[in-house]
Design a protein around this motif. Structure first.
Motif, PDB file in Angstrom:
ATOM      1  N   VAL A  28       0.832  -1.199   0.000  1.00 46.85           N
ATOM      2  CA  VAL A  28       0.000   0.000   0.000  1.00 46.85           C
ATOM      3  C   VAL A  28       0.869   1.252   0.000  1.00 46.85           C
ATOM      4  N   LEU A  29       0.370   2.280  -0.695  1.00 44.58           N
ATOM      5  CA  LEU A  29       1.005   3.599  -0.692  1.00 44.58           C
ATOM      6  C   LEU A  29       0.386   4.428   0.419  1.00 44.58           C
ATOM      7  N   VAL A  30       1.207   5.133   1.173  1.00 42.50           N
ATOM      8  CA  VAL A  30       0.718   5.845   2.357  1.00 42.50           C
ATOM      9  C   VAL A  30       0.959   7.348   2.266  1.00 42.50           C
ATOM     10  N   ASP A  31       0.988   7.892   1.057  1.00 44.80           N
ATOM     11  CA  ASP A  31       1.176   9.341   0.898  1.00 44.80           C
ATOM     12  C   ASP A  31      -0.018  10.083   1.483  1.00 44.80           C
ATOM     13  N   ASN A  32       0.249  11.162   2.218  1.00 45.15           N
ATOM     14  CA  ASN A  32      -0.772  12.049   2.798  1.00 45.15           C
ATOM     15  C   ASN A  32      -1.673  11.345   3.815  1.00 45.15           C
ATOM     16  N   VAL A  33      -1.197  10.264   4.397  1.00 51.37           N
ATOM     17  CA  VAL A  33      -1.971   9.548   5.423  1.00 51.37           C
ATOM     18  C   VAL A  33      -1.361   9.864   6.786  1.00 51.37           C
ATOM     19  N   GLY A  34      -2.177  10.438   7.676  1.00 51.01           N
ATOM     20  CA  GLY A  34      -1.702  10.807   9.003  1.00 51.01           C
ATOM     21  C   GLY A  34      -1.706   9.635   9.971  1.00 51.01           C
ATOM     22  N   SER A  35      -1.051   9.831  11.114  1.00 50.82           N
ATOM     23  CA  SER A  35      -0.945   8.763  12.113  1.00 50.82           C
ATOM     24  C   SER A  35      -2.307   8.411  12.701  1.00 50.82           C
TER      25      SER A  35
END
Length: 327
Positions: A28-35
């Motif tokens: 999975v790509l996690v760009d722009n995903v916050g904690s």
């Protein structure tokens, strides 16, 4: 902040254990995903899948040692995917269900300056809530407006940002003024790994009905080509038999001294079509049996006698007498 030695050991054990336990995973790509969003996704998949994030160098190191201890293991095919801002979702469950859980957790986000727009942003026509003093701001962006009831109103829908374009400062400011959050971010599936096989997530949309439809389409194509070439195949054979039967019936109906059982109904129909009219007439629902009975029981309507307008009673000009016309 770099991991401490103890944290690295703990991470090593966790990843090594995941590689031993699970045979499937999503890259999975996690760009722009916050904690906070990531933690929410973890909670939704608790018990059915595990998310692992980390530095690619550390992941490669653990994977290399795992493959050294397990030569020929199917996880050697996933090594090229350890690149960029990616994470892994390990599971042994149904891949389609896990995919839905991954894609379900998305949150709306504002358009920030410099961000690449993942979608086309359209500002709809209507009131903006902005006072007339801000008209010049809309004019800079070439947005048609008018003043209605003391506020600015956009007269036509405006295609503000195209997909793939960078968000400018003016566009970002306008969307903020209008309280529009056009983007939504979440985990994006790059590929699916299943016991050594790597494929696109679109493959998970294939179900039994889709396979049946594809097979039927391919079968019809084979039959069409075979019929055109005159080359018999198992796919074209039923059509060839049907066409041959039609030809035989066409010849037989024109012969008076020859027939065969399957052609008899066609010859009978052509000889007397009215005999088949009652059988072919549509019958409505549950009154099918009652309608003929009611029609048979109904008494015949009294027959009205026809009177010639020129024979007795009155003549064609309205006069009485049975003598007929003077002409």
């Amino acid at each position: 902040m770099p991991l401490s030695k103890d944290k690295k050991k703990e991470y090593y054990k966790k990843l090594y254990n995941l590689l031993e336990t699970y045979g499937k995973c999503f890259v999975v790509l996690v760009d722009n995903v916050g904690s906070q969003q990531m933690n929410s996704t973890r909670r939704s998949m608790r018990g059915v899948a595990e998310i692992l994030m980390g530095k690619n160098t550390l992941i490669r190191k653990v994977l290399k040692e795992f493959l050294a201890n397990n030569p020929g293991h199917f996880y050697e095919n996933i090594e090229p995917k350890v690149a960029g801002n990616v994470g892994f979702v390990f599971t042994n469950g149904d891949l389609a269900k896990i995919r839905d859980l991954i894609l379900a957790n998305k949150v709306p986000a504002p358009a920030r300056v410099g961000a690449i727009s993942p979608v086309e942003v359209v500002v709809n026509a209507g009131p903006t809530g902005c006072d007339p003093g801000q008209t010049s701001f809309f004019q800079v962006l070439q947005i048609p407006t008018k003043i209605v009831k003391g506020q600015i109103e956009i007269t036509n829908p405006v295609n503000l940002i195209k997909k793939g374009d960078k968000v400018g400062s003016s566009e970002a400011a306008l969307l903020q003024k209008l309280s529009i959050r056009p983007f939504s971010y979440g985990l994006k599936i790059d590929s699916v790994f299943d016991h050594g096989a790597i494929f696109s997530v679109d493959v998970l949309d294939i179900d039994e009905q889709l396979l049946i439809d594809k097979f039927r389409f391919a079968l019809s194509q084979v039959a069409s080509i075979s019929l055109q070439l005159g080359y018999p195949t198992q796919a074209s054979l039923p059509h060839s038999i049907g066409n041959a039967f039609k030809t035989l019936v066409a010849i037989t109906v024109n012969l008076d001294n020859y027939s065969f059982p399957k052609a008899d109904p066609y010859k009978a129909f052509l000889a007397d079509p009215s005999a088949f009219a009652v059988a072919a007439a549509p019958v409505a629902g549950g009154d099918a049996g009652a309608a003929p009975a009611a029609a048979a029981a109904a008494p015949p309507a009294p027959k009205e006698e026809e009177v010639d307008a020129l024979d007795g009673g009155m003549d064609m000009f309205g006069g009485g007498g049975g003598g007929g016309s003077d002409y």
